[in-house]
Scaffold this active site. Sequence first.
Site, PDB file in Angstrom:
ATOM      1  N   ASN A  16      53.347  33.934  61.421  1.00 29.38           N
ATOM      2  CA  ASN A  16      54.134  33.977  60.049  1.00 29.38           C
ATOM      3  C   ASN A  16      54.584  32.782  59.667  1.00 29.38           C
ATOM      4  O   ASN A  16      55.592  32.240  60.282  1.00 29.38           O
ATOM      5  CB  ASN A  16      55.195  34.910  60.180  1.00 29.38           C
ATOM      6  CG  ASN A  16      56.020  35.012  58.859  1.00 29.38           C
ATOM      7  OD1 ASN A  16      55.448  34.514  57.908  1.00 29.38           O
ATOM      8  ND2 ASN A  16      57.357  35.520  58.779  1.00 29.38           N
ATOM      9  N   LYS A  18      55.614  31.464  56.986  1.00 28.00           N
ATOM     10  CA  LYS A  18      56.788  31.537  56.092  1.00 28.00           C
ATOM     11  C   LYS A  18      56.349  30.484  54.737  1.00 28.00           C
ATOM     12  O   LYS A  18      55.253  30.476  54.453  1.00 28.00           O
ATOM     13  CB  LYS A  18      57.826  31.155  56.740  1.00 28.00           C
ATOM     14  CG  LYS A  18      58.335  32.037  57.724  1.00 28.00           C
ATOM     15  CD  LYS A  18      59.547  32.094  58.213  1.00 28.00           C
ATOM     16  CE  LYS A  18      59.673  33.082  59.588  1.00 28.00           C
ATOM     17  NZ  LYS A  18      61.011  33.166  59.997  1.00 28.00           N
ATOM     18  N   HIS A 100      60.021  42.304  55.654  1.00 24.18           N
ATOM     19  CA  HIS A 100      60.670  41.147  56.742  1.00 24.18           C
ATOM     20  C   HIS A 100      62.078  40.895  56.218  1.00 24.18           C
ATOM     21  O   HIS A 100      62.417  40.887  55.274  1.00 24.18           O
ATOM     22  CB  HIS A 100      59.703  39.558  56.392  1.00 24.18           C
ATOM     23  CG  HIS A 100      60.124  38.711  57.315  1.00 24.18           C
ATOM     24  ND1 HIS A 100      61.478  37.824  57.188  1.00 24.18           N
ATOM     25  CD2 HIS A 100      59.704  38.302  58.521  1.00 24.18           C
ATOM     26  CE1 HIS A 100      61.577  36.918  58.359  1.00 24.18           C
ATOM     27  NE2 HIS A 100      60.297  37.248  59.157  1.00 24.18           N
ATOM     28  N   GLU A 102      63.759  38.289  55.920  1.00 20.99           N
ATOM     29  CA  GLU A 102      64.206  37.128  54.862  1.00 20.99           C
ATOM     30  C   GLU A 102      63.806  37.861  53.488  1.00 20.99           C
ATOM     31  O   GLU A 102      64.543  37.546  52.503  1.00 20.99           O
ATOM     32  CB  GLU A 102      63.282  36.110  55.166  1.00 20.99           C
ATOM     33  CG  GLU A 102      63.981  35.072  56.444  1.00 20.99           C
ATOM     34  CD  GLU A 102      62.975  34.421  56.975  1.00 20.99           C
ATOM     35  OE1 GLU A 102      61.735  34.228  56.721  1.00 20.99           O
ATOM     36  OE2 GLU A 102      63.248  33.784  58.132  1.00 20.99           O
ATOM     37  N   GLU A 170      62.236  43.036  64.919  1.00 21.66           N
ATOM     38  CA  GLU A 170      62.805  41.669  64.623  1.00 21.66           C
ATOM     39  C   GLU A 170      64.386  41.702  64.556  1.00 21.66           C
ATOM     40  O   GLU A 170      64.769  41.726  63.408  1.00 21.66           O
ATOM     41  CB  GLU A 170      62.041  40.879  63.580  1.00 21.66           C
ATOM     42  CG  GLU A 170      60.690  40.880  63.788  1.00 21.66           C
ATOM     43  CD  GLU A 170      60.067  39.579  62.858  1.00 21.66           C
ATOM     44  OE1 GLU A 170      59.535  38.641  63.511  1.00 21.66           O
ATOM     45  OE2 GLU A 170      60.415  39.492  61.602  1.00 21.66           O
ATOM     46  N   GLY A 176      64.577  32.542  63.937  1.00 22.23           N
ATOM     47  CA  GLY A 176      64.961  31.270  63.231  1.00 22.23           C
ATOM     48  C   GLY A 176      65.459  30.044  64.144  1.00 22.23           C
ATOM     49  O   GLY A 176      65.445  30.389  65.193  1.00 22.23           O
ATOM     50  N   SER A 217      62.229  34.107  67.574  1.00 19.93           N
ATOM     51  CA  SER A 217      62.439  33.069  68.625  1.00 19.93           C
ATOM     52  C   SER A 217      61.574  32.999  69.765  1.00 19.93           C
ATOM     53  O   SER A 217      61.952  32.817  70.983  1.00 19.93           O
ATOM     54  CB  SER A 217      63.939  32.811  69.060  1.00 19.93           C
ATOM     55  OG  SER A 217      64.686  32.449  68.018  1.00 19.93           O
TER      56      SER A 217
HETATM   57  P1  PGA Z   1      61.005  32.799  64.542  1.00 18.59           P
HETATM   58  O1  PGA Z   1      60.611  33.659  63.197  1.00 18.59           O
HETATM   59  O2  PGA Z   1      59.741  33.079  65.544  1.00 18.59           O
HETATM   60  O3  PGA Z   1      60.750  31.432  64.092  1.00 18.59           O
HETATM   61  O4  PGA Z   1      62.250  33.235  65.175  1.00 18.59           O
HETATM   62  C1  PGA Z   1      60.195  35.053  63.432  1.00 18.59           C
HETATM   63  C2  PGA Z   1      59.984  35.952  62.056  1.00 18.59           C
HETATM   64  O5  PGA Z   1      60.952  35.534  61.037  1.00 18.59           O
HETATM   65  O6  PGA Z   1      58.842  36.522  61.933  1.00 18.59           O
END
Ligand code: PGA
Length: 255
Positions: A16, A18, A100, A102, A170, A176, A217
């Site tokens: 992903n 983003k 997601h 976010e 998640e 993040g 992460s």
């Molecule tokens: P990250 O993000 O691996 O940077 O923690 C995972 C995600 O938001 O799908």
Amino acid sequence: MTTKKTKQKPKLVVANWKMAPESAKDGIKIIATFNKAKAAKGTYVGWCPPAVQLPVLKAKFRAAEFGVQDVSAEAAGAHTGQISAAQAKAAGAGFSIVGHSERRAAGESDALVARKVKAVLAAGMQVLLCVGERERDAGGRYLRDLAGQIAASLDGVDPKAAKMVAVAYEPVWAIGAGKSAIGPVELLETSRFVRKTLREVLGAAVGDKTYILYGGSVDAGNAASLLAGGEVDGFLVGRASLDPYAFAAIVKACA
Ligand code: PGA
């Protein structure tokens, strides 16, 4: 527990990206470098670049599997700035991330997420549904909320069509930069709980087979232990998926 070796289904690792990288050219470099590492043998890999870069990347890497990070719940009409599932499919996406955290933080409710899940399925694409708690309480209340989120996000989805749904667990507190991933023991407990909930919501036949990924992460250093201890079918990777070497190491850990 059985010691008999059972044939395992291939793992799935989804990138992903983003709102990065800035240009499709940079994206091409990431995927080309990843491909050189030949990490993907026996593991499914999916890429979710920014939607504007998708057609360029799909034209360059025809054999790769691409998805989008979100779609509109609407099939068509006057919705400035939104992209329909059918448009995503026409641009080369085989699946979409939906729900997601976010997006949820930007105001998406479970009801809207459920409409998006159905829109993606109606377009003949696969869904990667994200769920996860904001924080954990010692009393385990978050598990009830998590079950509610899964059920509400899949509300009205035909269990037959649900074969096209994978779930990414998640926990928001682990996603993040600067955060650390869940531990394998906590992941095992939660992935089993997600499995149990999916069996209840979709029926045992579908719920037993649904891919459950972990995201938050994930990096080259923790992928192997999360996979070995967490009973997950792969990963949804944010930050580390922009580094082709780190992403290749994560995919290799899944072989
Ligand atoms: P990250 O993000 O691996 O940077 O923690 C995972 C995600 O938001 O799908």
